[in-house]
Design a protein around this motif. Structure first.
Motif, PDB file in Angstrom:
ATOM      1  N   LYS C   2       4.006   3.169   0.937  1.00  0.00           N
ATOM      2  CA  LYS C   2       3.660   1.794   1.879  1.00  0.00           C
ATOM      3  C   LYS C   2       3.737   0.524   1.178  1.00  0.00           C
ATOM      4  O   LYS C   2       4.202  -0.378   1.773  1.00  0.00           O
ATOM      5  N   GLU C   3       3.579   0.694  -0.402  1.00  0.00           N
ATOM      6  CA  GLU C   3       3.927  -0.774  -0.978  1.00  0.00           C
ATOM      7  C   GLU C   3       5.357  -0.729  -1.547  1.00  0.00           C
ATOM      8  O   GLU C   3       5.558  -1.575  -2.397  1.00  0.00           O
ATOM      9  N   SER C   4       6.280   0.249  -1.117  1.00  0.00           N
ATOM     10  CA  SER C   4       7.664   0.377  -1.527  1.00  0.00           C
ATOM     11  C   SER C   4       7.771   0.529  -3.095  1.00  0.00           C
ATOM     12  O   SER C   4       8.803   0.124  -3.702  1.00  0.00           O
ATOM     13  N   GLU C   7      10.285   5.148  -2.855  1.00  0.00           N
ATOM     14  CA  GLU C   7      11.171   5.229  -1.604  1.00  0.00           C
ATOM     15  C   GLU C   7      12.015   6.393  -1.562  1.00  0.00           C
ATOM     16  O   GLU C   7      13.396   6.378  -1.639  1.00  0.00           O
ATOM     17  N   ARG C  81      -3.703   2.683 -10.271  1.00  0.00           N
ATOM     18  CA  ARG C  81      -4.254   1.917  -9.197  1.00  0.00           C
ATOM     19  C   ARG C  81      -4.226   0.583  -9.634  1.00  0.00           C
ATOM     20  O   ARG C  81      -4.937  -0.370  -8.940  1.00  0.00           O
ATOM     21  N   TRP C  83      -3.816  -3.193 -10.070  1.00  0.00           N
ATOM     22  CA  TRP C  83      -3.498  -4.001  -9.179  1.00  0.00           C
ATOM     23  C   TRP C  83      -2.237  -4.789  -9.194  1.00  0.00           C
ATOM     24  O   TRP C  83      -1.677  -5.557  -8.168  1.00  0.00           O
ATOM     25  N   TYR C  84      -1.629  -4.944 -10.316  1.00  0.00           N
ATOM     26  CA  TYR C  84      -0.492  -5.570 -10.694  1.00  0.00           C
ATOM     27  C   TYR C  84       0.577  -4.473 -10.273  1.00  0.00           C
ATOM     28  O   TYR C  84       1.733  -4.878  -9.619  1.00  0.00           O
ATOM     29  N   HIS C  87       0.946  -4.045  -6.862  1.00  0.00           N
ATOM     30  CA  HIS C  87       1.477  -5.230  -5.999  1.00  0.00           C
ATOM     31  C   HIS C  87       3.034  -5.211  -5.576  1.00  0.00           C
ATOM     32  O   HIS C  87       3.993  -4.924  -6.706  1.00  0.00           O
ATOM     33  N   ARG C  88       3.483  -5.466  -4.492  1.00  0.00           N
ATOM     34  CA  ARG C  88       4.735  -5.173  -3.835  1.00  0.00           C
ATOM     35  C   ARG C  88       5.408  -6.322  -4.732  1.00  0.00           C
ATOM     36  O   ARG C  88       6.740  -6.016  -4.987  1.00  0.00           O
ATOM     37  N   ASP C  89       5.343  -7.319  -5.118  1.00  0.00           N
ATOM     38  CA  ASP C  89       6.220  -8.449  -5.772  1.00  0.00           C
ATOM     39  C   ASP C  89       5.861  -8.547  -7.252  1.00  0.00           C
ATOM     40  O   ASP C  89       6.473  -9.588  -7.673  1.00  0.00           O
ATOM     41  N   ILE C  90       5.332  -7.580  -7.777  1.00  0.00           N
ATOM     42  CA  ILE C  90       5.074  -7.516  -9.194  1.00  0.00           C
ATOM     43  C   ILE C  90       5.838  -6.453  -9.880  1.00  0.00           C
ATOM     44  O   ILE C  90       5.803  -5.421  -9.355  1.00  0.00           O
ATOM     45  N   HIS C 101       1.220  -7.562 -17.034  1.00  0.00           N
ATOM     46  CA  HIS C 101       0.484  -8.611 -16.628  1.00  0.00           C
ATOM     47  C   HIS C 101      -0.960  -8.719 -17.156  1.00  0.00           C
ATOM     48  O   HIS C 101      -1.825  -9.527 -17.078  1.00  0.00           O
ATOM     49  N   GLU C 106      -5.801 -10.410 -15.383  1.00  0.00           N
ATOM     50  CA  GLU C 106      -7.147  -9.901 -14.683  1.00  0.00           C
ATOM     51  C   GLU C 106      -7.345  -8.433 -14.935  1.00  0.00           C
ATOM     52  O   GLU C 106      -6.870  -7.537 -14.296  1.00  0.00           O
ATOM     53  N   LYS C 108     -10.163  -6.945 -15.453  1.00  0.00           N
ATOM     54  CA  LYS C 108     -11.623  -6.394 -15.270  1.00  0.00           C
ATOM     55  C   LYS C 108     -11.715  -4.681 -15.364  1.00  0.00           C
ATOM     56  O   LYS C 108     -12.661  -4.078 -15.597  1.00  0.00           O
ATOM     57  N   PHE C 109     -10.864  -4.272 -14.298  1.00  0.00           N
ATOM     58  CA  PHE C 109     -10.705  -2.789 -14.191  1.00  0.00           C
ATOM     59  C   PHE C 109      -9.822  -1.663 -15.050  1.00  0.00           C
ATOM     60  O   PHE C 109      -9.591  -0.746 -14.736  1.00  0.00           O
TER      61      PHE C 109
END
Ligand SMILES: Cc1cc2nc3c(=O)[nH]c(=O)nc-3n(C[C@H](O)[C@H](O)[C@H](O)COP(=O)(O)OP(=O)(O)OC[C@H]3O[C@@H](n4cnc5c(N)ncnc54)[C@H](O)[C@@H]3O)c2cc1C
Ligand code: SF4
Ligand code: FES
Ligand code: FES
Lengths: 141, 693, 284
Positions: C2-4, C7, C81, C83-84, C87-90, C101, C106, C108-109
């Protein structure tokens, strides 16, 4: 379900398996509709929120939801109803902890959670009295 | 001036929500569920750049993409984009997939520009400018009263601290969105909105058509919290797509888009200084605060961008005050009104420093508030709440709770305006005795339908179930947007007026003295064929504004893992005349739970390196779940003589402050930035090694 | 998908392979098919008695709705998981780009241990407990059946930033074998929310106790490294000992010795320390 069958009770809120608004029962067990391809459900029974009330008679759980005001905007409500319907079938006498566990995958932004717990308990036959009080200002000296 | 009846048989009762059965069966149709025949999907192409000069957008391939019926530019010509997610173009197609495919075929020529997305970076003089015309950090708005410097010099005690609050996203579960259908030059729009009339006004203006040609419908809507007053860019887009496609189009935003472009609560970084006498009387206050409303700082924005300022020193009257607010523009989505705009930030700063003062003076925090809070209502609420909560037994000196899991308590107070006005309503009494009440207001889940039915039922001596309340349509008599906790106070008097007049009319037409209750049906039958339709409007005397509330929180903090769990919240809140008790209590729960999210979980995370929102979802933007909700004890203070006042907003204000104070009480050290997450708790306890890297 | 991020042109439904959804008890080991759902693991009373920690881990996975469809194989083979990454555009290192990145961003996780520039942690709850239980994974690889230890299953992700685990594209997990020699096991996690939240740190422990002494013990951490993280020397400290908080403390110190936290995840160290103590105290 929503677009072709017109069954719009289940909502699409996150489309990522994080909110529970799309919860339906697949062979009796709650699943996220947004995380399942139609082809995966082939030959299996899907129950949506539209399929619970019979001839306009709400289920005990649905009645309890209305009684306890367990829905506000109502957008999360079908999902919670489905999660709890499955829980009550599996476990007719759940504790509050069981209810929390069963609804961990459902979010509500309006803040109905306390009343959802009350509704589920009421539907399982436990009388829940509200401790909320109205006190007149004059008596508040 | 009209007044509410002395003896009330329906108002104030716990009545089942009028639309409850529709909501629990899935029969309630929301905007997202509406599907006019031949309806297409709409989708928006958004900027991938946090800042860029866009020199060209080529739609030609998208237009030819299978299933695509319309493609438009949001704005013609060269333009700047100022945040990741800003709207560029849109398409309408027969399936979602067709739209997704088409969006990929749109080519955008753009020259990326430097950007800044963090408050601390944005205030630097050499930071990239979000708006060319002005520096990111706005000129300070300063208000000063009394002799501040002198008062501080003479104050017996002075405390100071810096308190910060995060950017919070509304995350209404139904996303922003509309379905639009043209019939010739007439437009019908189903909108997930807090104001059908404000959407109509916005759309008509935007499209250059008469308001009379636009009808907006919002029968059910899945939450707004301040973010859904205007049509938004997406509203104008869907109407234009429908026009071009010559077919109805529905465009609901995705959760991802909800996180970027449709509002948020501005952050605040507050430097506070407070001076007092040794007895605890406040004498001097100074605030130097800045915060971001995203690109909304420094610009008027779509949807009513809010600034980052807030009332200070909030509910307290201090003779000498100096208050300075600044906004810092960032390359991020603009703020919008958010449940009690400004107040949770205001509350957090002042209530935090007050507890610091209490610690320094060795005073009980409740006593300190009783000493300084000018509101008689809150004074009484504090005394009642203190007993009910068991404050005296629970309060200990900060950090003195034994064991690794420490328990603490805190309290805080709040105020809100509310009040009503600007609403008309219509009562229709049918010859068979059935009753319809119409009002162009909307029900956000607050229970407006139920309130309308209850007011009518009170007047007519009927059960509320006998009344059909119709709302959410510009075809009905006009009402304002549902914001500022004004809906109940606007709608109830209007319905009351319409019903009182209808009752009089019915008496007059039938010549019967008493038509209420069991006489109702026979009386209505005498109307013959023609229903009675009577209009009314909001009247002075039935509503007022200004409420006070206090909350107490009990928390436990695991000092080894940093986890905070709220055990209990006690809330004492006034709201004038209670119309619908059940839905009123639900609002209180809702406000408190949102406050818990603000206190412990929610935070929009921007990435300095890429300029994107890193948590544009409900997985890492964390809303409180059912297991995070504590026992909530509610006392409503009934003041019927004041008429109806709203309750939706005041109850969310003090929760986070009370929780933060409880955490500080448990630990003996304060976590002065929201949300209070384990990393911050452990750092405050000195358990996280300073990194030298 | 779903985040491409992926595919695929073709999807193969593994659920239609017969026999993968069985839980088979045994004296020496239990065998769990790769198609067993996490809910099946959570609900199985016998499994719960045999491996309480496995039940505890399964019950913490996501939500009931996900557990009803999530399979053991998919849980073990799940992707990052970060978050970078998500992210669909990273386009980060793990996706084939050239930077991480999170290191300067960021984090934290993210991981506090890593053998490569990517600091995205392994987050499967089941992997953490199954590693502590010394489970083995039977994999179909190019027509052969090979058996991997849990360590093998993730080892390649330790030093290769583009990997999530050691499986090749055509590898298929068939089943997981869990030895019964453990006397007690436990799984604990700390997450920001009480439920349905990814663990900040998770911890599993298993011990074999005889004659009042720990004969053998395992402590494993999740969400702190690209692999389920354990240190043989820390496990050895348990051998032949009786339980004391001091013992737990020294195991924790040893296990966490090489931690190198980043700007925003230093809290994972004290959380891990607390969880190690608690998990060990619980099983001992
Ligand atoms: C909101 C959310 C929260 C979550 N929280 C948690 C959590 O707290 N703890 C946790 O552990 N997990 C969590 N998960 C992850 C979840 O458990 C996994 O997504 C799930 O287990 C995947 O199982 P699946 O069968 O659906 O696999 P799929 O999603 O179908 O597959 C995942 C991957 O594994 C591969 N794969 C699947 N089966 C096999 C096999 N037999 N052999 C080889 N490769 C295979 C697939 O090709 C794919 O690459 C969460 C997920 C979501 C969406
Ligand atoms: S931690 Fe790994 S997945 Fe995350 S940004 Fe860095 S390289 Fe990518
Ligand atoms: S829409 Fe399916 S879980 Fe949120
Ligand atoms: S009732 Fe509105 S989201 Fe739950």
């Amino acid at each position: 379900m929503r677009d072709h069958a017109g069954l719009t009770g289940a909502k699409e809120v996150c489309d990522r398996g994080t909110c529970g608004a799309c919860t339906v029962l697949l062979d009796g067990e709650p699943v996220y509709a947004c995380m399942m391809l139609a082809i995966q459900a082939q030959g299996r029974e899907i129950t949506t929120v539209e399929g619970l009330a019979r001839n306009g008679n709400l289920t005990a759980l649905q009645e309890a939801f209305v009684d306890k005001d367990a829905s506000m905007c109502g957008y999360c409500t079908p999902g919670f109803v489905m999660s709890l319907t499955a829980l009550l079938r599996r476990n007719p006498h759940p504790t509050p902890a069981d209810i929390h566990h069963a609804c961990a995958g459902n979010l509500c932004r309006c803040g109905t959670q306390p009343r959802i717990v009350q509704a589920a308990l009421q539907a399982s036959g436990v009388e829940v009295l509200s401790r909320t009080e109205v006190i007149s200002y004059a008596h508040l000296a | 001036m009209p007044t509410w009846p002395e003896k009330r048989s329906v108002l104030g009762r716990r009545v089942r929500r009028a639309d409850g059965p529709l909501k629990v069966t899935g029969a309630a149709k929301y905007t997202s569920d509406v599907q006019p025949a031949g309806c297409l999907y709409g989708m928006i192409l958004r900027s991938k750049w946090p800042a860029a000069r866009v020199t060209g957008i080529d739609l030609s391939e998208a237009v030819r993409s299978p299933g695509i019926k319309a493609a438009i530019l949001v704005r013609d010509g060269e333009r700047r984009v100022r945040y990741y997610g800003e709207e560029l173009a849109a398409v309408a197609g027969t399936t979602k997939q067709a739209c997704l495919d088409a969006l990929r075929k749109i080519t955008v020529r753009a020259q990326p520009l430097p950007f800044v997305v963090k408050e601390a970076d944005g205030i630097q003089p050499d930071a990239p400018r979000v708006w060319d015309e002005a520096p990111n950090l706005s000129k300070p708005q300063v208000t000063e009263r009394g002799q501040v410097d002198q008062a501080f010099a003479e104050a017996e005690v002075v405390v100071e601290g810096t308190y910060s609050t995060q950017v919070e996203i509304h995350h209404c579960l139904e996303s922003h969105g509309n379905a639009a259908a043209w019939d010739g030059d007439e437009l019908t729009v189903w909108s997930s909105t807090q104001g059908v009339f404000s959407v109509r006004e916005g759309l008509a203006g935007n499209l250059g058509v008469d308001q009379s040609k636009v009808r907006v419908i919002s029968e059910f809507m899945g939450g707004g919290f301040g973010s859904k007053f205007g049509p938004g860019v997406e509203g104008a887009i869907v109407a234009r797509l429908a026009k071009q496609a010559n077919a109805p189009v529905k465009l609901m935003l995705s959760r991802f888009e909800e996180s970027l472009a449709v509002g948020n609560r501005p952050s605040s970084i507050q430097k506070v200084r407070l001076g007092a006498t040794r007895a605890g009387k406040l004498v001097a206050y100074e605030l130097d605060s800045y915060g971001t409303a995203g690109v909304g700082s420094g610009a008027a924005t779509e949807g009513g961008g809010g600034g980052a300022e807030f009332p200070a020193p909030y509910i307290y009257t201090i003779p000498n005050t100096r208050v300075q607010h600044r906004g810092v523009a960032l390359n991020a989505g603009a703020a919008r009104a958010f449940r009690a705009p400004g107040h949770p930030q205001a509350s957090f700063g002042i209530e935090s420093i007050l507890d610091e003062l209490a610690v320094k003076l060795g005073l009980d925090p409740v006593e300190l508030r009783l000493l300084n809070d000018p509101s008689e209502i809150r004074q009484r609420e504090y005394r009642l709440g203190r007993d009910r909560f068991g404050w005296r037994e629970k309060y200990r000196l900060p950090g003195s709770s034994p064991g690794p899991v420490k328990v603490g308590v805190g309290c805080a107070g709040a105020t809100w305006g509310g009040g009503g006005g600007g609403t008309r309503a219509q009562a229709q009494i049918n010859p068979d005795g059935s009753v319809e009440i119409r009002c162009g207001t909307q029900d956000l889940g607050t229970g407006t339908r139920t309130v309308m039915a209850m007011v009518a039922a009170e007047v007519f001596g009927l059960p509320p179930e006998a009344i059909r309340a119709r709302l959410g349509d510009t075809a009905y008599p006009p009402s304002g947007g549902s914001g500022g906790s004004t809906t109940a106070a606007s709608v109830s008097p209007a319905v009351y007026d319409a019903c009182e007049k209808a009752l009089a009319e019915l008496q007059q037409q039938t010549g019967l003295e008493d038509v209420r209750g069991e006489n109702w049906k026979p009386a209505c039958r005498r109307l013959g064929l023609e229903p009675l339709v009577v209009s009314g409007q909001w009247q002075k005397g039935l509503s007022s504004s200004g409420v006070g509330g206090v909350q107490f929180a009990e928390v436990e903090v695991d000092t080894e893992t940093g986890l905070v769990r709220v055990r209990k919240i006690t809330c004492v809140q006034d709201c004038g005349l209670i119309v619908s008790r059940l839905t009123c209590e639900s609002q209180v729960n809702g406000g408190i739970i949102m406050g818990i999210g603000y206190a412990l979980y929610e935070d929009r995370v921007m990435d300095a390196g890429t300029g994107v929102v890193l948590n544009p979802n409900l997985e890492t933007y964390k809303l409180p779940g059912i297991a995070d909700i504590p026992e909530i004890d509610i006392v409503l203070v009934d003041m019927p003589e004041r008429g109806v006042i709203g309750i939706g907003e005041p109850v969310t204000i003090p929760t986070a402050s009370a929780i933060a104070n409880a955490v500080a009480n448990a630990l003996g050290v304060r976590i002065s930035s929201l949300p209070i997450t384990p990393d911050k708790v452990l750092a405050a306890l000195g358990q996280v090694k300073e990194l030298t890297a | 998908m779903k985040e491409s991020i992926a595919e695929p042109g073709i999807l193969v439904n593994l659920r239609s392979i017969p026999g993968l959804d069985q839980i088979e008890p045994g004296d020496a080991q239990w065998v769990l098919g790769a198609g067993v759902t996490v809910a099946q693991i959570e609900d199985h009373a016998g499994l719960r008695r045999a491996f309480p920690g496995l039940h505890e881990a399964a019950a913490e996975v996501a939500s009931r709705q996900i557990r009803n469809v999530a399979t053991l194989g998919g849980n073990l083979a799940q992707h990052s998981r970060c978050w970078y990454y998500r992210h669909r555009d990273i386009y980060c290192l793990k996706k084939g780009g050239d930077t991480c990145h999170a290191r300067e961003g960021e984090n934290k996780f993210h991981s506090i241990f890593s053998g490569n520039p990517c600091i995205s942690p392994m987050v499967s709850s089941l992997a953490v407990i199954l590693t502590a239980l010394d489970a083995t994974v039977v994999v179909q690889r190019e027509g052969e059946t090979v058996t991997l230890t849990m360590t093998d299953l993730y080892q390649r992700a330790w030093d290769n930033p583009t990997l999530h685990h050691s499986l090749d594209r055509s590898d298929l997990i068939l089943r997981v074998e869990v030895p019964t020699r453990w006397s007690r096991s436990a799984y604990l996690q700390v997450a920001e929310k009480a439920a349905f939240d990814w663990a900040t740190v998770s911890c599993a422990a298993a011990v074999r106790v005889a004659d009042g002494r720990i004969q053998e013990g395992r402590v494993v951490l999740g969400s702190v490294a690209p692999v389920p993280y354990q240190v043989a020397a820390a496990n050895r400290l348990l051998q032949g000992q009786t339980w004391s908080d001091a013992l737990g403390g020294s195991v924790a110190e040893r296990l966490l010795r090489d931690a190198t936290p980043f700007a925003h995840n230093g809290h994972k160290v004290p959380i891990a320390r607390a969880l190690i103590q608690r998990a060990l105290r619980h099983v001992s």
